[in-house]
Design an enzyme around this catalytic site. Structure first.
Site, mmCIF file in Angstrom:
data_model
loop_
_atom_site.group_PDB
_atom_site.id
_atom_site.type_symbol
_atom_site.label_atom_id
_atom_site.label_comp_id
_atom_site.label_asym_id
_atom_site.label_seq_id
_atom_site.Cartn_x
_atom_site.Cartn_y
_atom_site.Cartn_z
ATOM 1 N N CYS A 269 0.916 -1.720 0.191
ATOM 2 C CA CYS A 269 -0.037 0.166 -0.119
ATOM 3 C C CYS A 269 0.945 1.536 -0.031
ATOM 4 C CB CYS A 269 -0.369 0.151 1.221
ATOM 5 S SG CYS A 269 -2.195 -1.404 1.456
ATOM 6 N N ASN B 229 -10.037 -0.128 0.218
ATOM 7 C CA ASN B 229 -8.953 0.515 0.333
ATOM 8 C C ASN B 229 -8.863 -0.558 -0.882
ATOM 9 O OD1 ASN B 229 -6.253 -0.639 0.232
ATOM 10 N ND2 ASN B 229 -6.646 -0.991 2.567
ATOM 11 N N HIS C 47 -3.367 6.987 2.904
ATOM 12 C CA HIS C 47 -3.145 5.576 2.269
ATOM 13 C C HIS C 47 -5.011 5.320 2.622
ATOM 14 C CE1 HIS C 47 -3.879 1.875 1.183
ATOM 15 N NE2 HIS C 47 -3.699 1.350 2.535
#
Ligand code: ACO
Length: 330
Positions: A124, A287, A257
């Protein structure tokens, strides 16, 4: 003036993004999971994560396809074409093949043949890693104009019987065009990793002798990831602002993020940034790992929130454990 004469800094000159197919709401996902004997609800997902929907790619679609669409949108916004690009960095943990890299597959579709092209694997955090690497390569003079892409099909590595993870993630891609400039650009950055936490978030499978060995699905210690993410990104934001000689009050936009709205709010509180200055798209995208930061950035650029001259902090965090921040003057 030639680009070579401008190689003091790099600047983002265009953003783009792409989402696959139709959005899948929490209710739709809960109904589908119920048919597999997995119980969840819109209420649980919204309360614990802030996620309301995510996009899931159809079978047969590829990470490169999504990346190409995001890259084309970024090139169009920048007024450039594939031929103008001499560096392509793709951040992904869900590449289409073990090799060649997704960057090479995307390069061929963009007509950017001959450019430098490689993938970055920092889960990520990958997009922020890619951006900082591209900035360094442009400032060193090896390259003049880069496409940095985050593209993921995380739905392909989810265990749909694990309700603690499968409700959190989605598919998508985001991209920026970065160009040599006499004006900054990227003001300050840091990239970090701590491999002693490798086990808290991983997809531990591998291909060997024609077979998959190990567990080929994402596993996660949710509470551990939550704490680590807030701690490292809070500290990193403050450090990078100090590096640039800026006060927290001078930051216009914080784009961490997009993992979970509770994580985003906790980071904003830790840094001392009001929630109105944080860009949050996790409610609509879920996500999307390496795609989450450029997707959120593109939304905020296109809806006019991010304006010329403003200070924008991009932050990635994820498996590895990896994290990083990049502070930009827009
Ligand atoms: N639906 C309904 N119930 C669920 C679900 C679900 N989808 N998932 C878990 N539960 C249940 C659990 O079984 C547990 O039940 P029990 O108390 O009967 O045992 C209960 O909910 C609480 O589970 P917890 O794991 O303690 O829930 P928590 O409040 O910690 O939230 C979450 C879990 C959302 C994963 C949280 O820990 C979190 O956000 N962690 C951060 C992880 C993250 O965002 N990761 C994304 C990838 S990492 C990255 O991108 C950096």
């Amino acid at each position: 003036m030639t680009l070579a004469a401008l190689r003091t800094y790099s600047r983002v000159i265009g953003t783009g993004s792409a989402l696959p197919g139709n959005a899948v709401s929490n209710d739709e996902l809960a109904r589908d999971l119920a048919t597999r004997g997995v119980e969840t609800s819109d209420q649980w997902i919204v309360e614990r994560t802030g996620i309301r929907q995510r996009y899931i790619a159809a079978p047969g679609s590829t990470t490169a396809d999504l990346g190409v669409r995001a890259a084309q949108a970024a090139l169009q916004a920048a007024g450039r074409s594939g031929k103008d690009i001499d560096l392509i960095i793709v951040a992904t943990s869900t590449p289409d093949q073990i090799f060649p890299s997704t960057a090479c597959l995307i390069q061929a579709q963009l007509g950017a043949n001959g450019s430098t092209a490689f993938d970055v694997q920092a889960v990520c955090s990958g997009f922020v890693y890619g951006l900082v690497i591209a900035d360094a390569m442009i400032r060193s003079g090896t390259n003049a104009r880069a496409l940095v892409i985050g593209a993921e099909l995380f739905s392909r590595i989810l265990d749909w019987s694990d309700r603690g993870t499968c409700v959190l993630f989605g598919d998508g891609a985001g991209a920026v065009v970065l160009e040599a400039s006499s004006e900054p650009g990227i003001l300050a950055s840091e990239l970090k990793a701590d491999g002693s936490h490798a086990g808290v978030l991983c997809t531990a499978g591998r291909v060997s002798q024609g077979k998959v060995e190990g567990h080929p699905y994402l596993t996660m210690d949710g509470p551990a990831v939550f704490k680590l993410a807030v701690n490292v990104l809070g500290a990193s934001a403050i450090k990078v602002l100090q590096q640039a000689g800026l006060e927290v009050s001078q930051l216009d936009w914080l784009i961490p993020h997009q993992a979970n709205v509770r994580i985003l709010n906790a980071i904003a509180k830790r840094v001392g940034v009001p929630e109105e200055k944080m860009v949050a798209t996790v409610d609509r995208h879920g996500n999307t790992s390496a795609a989450s930061v450029p997707l959120a950035l593109d939304v905020a650029v296109r809806d006019g929130r991010i304006k010329s001259g403003q200070h924008v902090m991009l932050q990635g965090v994820g498996g590895g454990f990896t994290w990083g921040s990049a502070l930009l003057r827009w």
